[in-house]
Design a protein around this motif. Structure first.
Motif, short mmCIF file in Angstrom:
data_model
loop_
_atom_site.label_atom_id
_atom_site.label_comp_id
_atom_site.label_asym_id
_atom_site.label_seq_id
_atom_site.Cartn_x
_atom_site.Cartn_y
_atom_site.Cartn_z
N TYR A 23 -9.74 -3.24 4.22
CA TYR A 23 -8.98 -3.67 5.38
C TYR A 23 -9.81 -4.64 6.21
CZ TYR A 23 -6.77 0.66 3.91
OH TYR A 23 -6.20 1.65 3.16
N GLY A 24 -9.11 -5.61 6.80
CA GLY A 24 -9.78 -6.61 7.60
C GLY A 24 -10.05 -7.90 6.84
N ASP A 30 -3.34 -4.98 0.77
CA ASP A 30 -4.08 -3.88 1.40
C ASP A 30 -3.58 -3.63 2.83
OD1 ASP A 30 -5.93 -3.01 -0.66
OD2 ASP A 30 -6.81 -5.00 -0.48
N GLU A 31 -3.20 -4.69 3.51
CA GLU A 31 -2.68 -4.55 4.87
C GLU A 31 -1.35 -3.78 4.86
OE1 GLU A 31 -4.55 -5.91 7.70
OE2 GLU A 31 -5.90 -5.80 6.00
N ILE A 32 -0.50 -4.08 3.88
CA ILE A 32 0.78 -3.35 3.75
C ILE A 32 0.51 -1.89 3.40
CG2 ILE A 32 2.88 -3.15 2.34
CD1 ILE A 32 2.85 -6.26 2.20
N MET A 33 -0.46 -1.67 2.53
CA MET A 33 -0.83 -0.31 2.15
C MET A 33 -1.26 0.49 3.39
SD MET A 33 -1.26 1.47 -0.78
CE MET A 33 -1.86 0.40 -2.07
N VAL A 50 -9.97 3.85 11.18
CA VAL A 50 -9.86 3.03 9.98
C VAL A 50 -11.09 2.14 9.89
CG1 VAL A 50 -8.47 1.33 8.74
CG2 VAL A 50 -7.34 3.03 10.19
N LEU A 51 -11.68 2.13 8.71
CA LEU A 51 -12.85 1.30 8.45
C LEU A 51 -12.39 -0.13 8.18
CD1 LEU A 51 -15.97 2.11 7.82
CD2 LEU A 51 -15.32 1.45 5.52
N PHE A 52 -12.92 -1.08 8.92
CA PHE A 52 -12.55 -2.49 8.75
C PHE A 52 -13.79 -3.32 8.46
CE2 PHE A 52 -8.81 -1.16 11.12
CZ PHE A 52 -7.79 -1.95 10.57
N GLU A 53 -13.59 -4.36 7.64
CA GLU A 53 -14.65 -5.34 7.44
C GLU A 53 -14.93 -6.05 8.76
OE1 GLU A 53 -14.20 -8.18 4.32
OE2 GLU A 53 -13.58 -6.67 2.87
#
Length: 192
Positions: A23-24, A30-33, A50-53
């Protein structure tokens, strides 16, 4: 994204859910997921992280009612995460990937190694682990990765892959587990 030490100061009594995935990054799938997963969770009694880049161009304001989490910087961070959070969700993506498994620092930047380390710690503490619609790279070769993945699948709360190819690659490597599901469509319902 918030620093881990700040996150760990939140002593809320709500269930704390950690979601990790790619995500990110500029990746619509992945964003839709992630959106689909978030839509299925009753947020009333849960704190969702949520873990984001670390992506300065990413639109974080699109997400409501979640905490943004940075990638772990050390194994101590991974251990703290496993102790702090109640449930772990690996939210779709090509995370059955042993490409960097022998790199001892890969967990800091590559989701598959982070997934292995975190899920083992969660399982050891009898915490819930959900793996939703994962896929594998073309060929899995690393025997240690395969052994660890087999143990994780055996002990996970729920484990699914998103295609027949990924299932066949796991079976080819001796992971023929009745717990392994195929979940093609990214529509999940996570029950208590």
């Amino acid at each position: 994204s918030q620093k881990l030490d700040i996150i760990f100061q939140n002593q809320s009594k709500k269930e704390k859910i950690l979601i990790i995935g790619y995500y990110g990054a500029p990746n619509m799938g992945d964003e839709i997921m992630l959106q689909t997963i978030l839509n299925q969770i009753n947020k009333g009694n849960k704190d969702i992280y949520v873990l984001f880049e670390d992506n300065p161009n990413y639109n974080f304001s699109q997400w409501k009612d979640i905490y943004f989490l940075e990638y772990p910087k050390s194994q101590k961070d991974i251990i703290k995460m496993s102790k702090y959070f109640d449930s772990l969700i690996i939210g779709g993506g090509a995370h059955i990937d042993d490409t960097f498994f022998d790199d001892p620092t890969a967990y800091k930047w590559h989701i598959p190694e982070m997934m292995i380390m975190l899920s083992k710690l969660f399982i050891d503490q009898n915490k819930k682990t959900y793996f939703l619609s994962l896929s594998s790279n073309k060929e899995i070769k690393n025997k240690k990765f395969i052994e660890e993945l087999k143990e994780i699948i055996d002990k996970s709360t729920y484990f699914s892959v998103r295609d027949k190819f990924s299932e066949e690659e796991l079976v080819k490597n001796g992971i023929d587990n009745k717990k392994l599901k195929i979940l093609n469509d990214p529509v999940f319902l996570i029950n208590e």
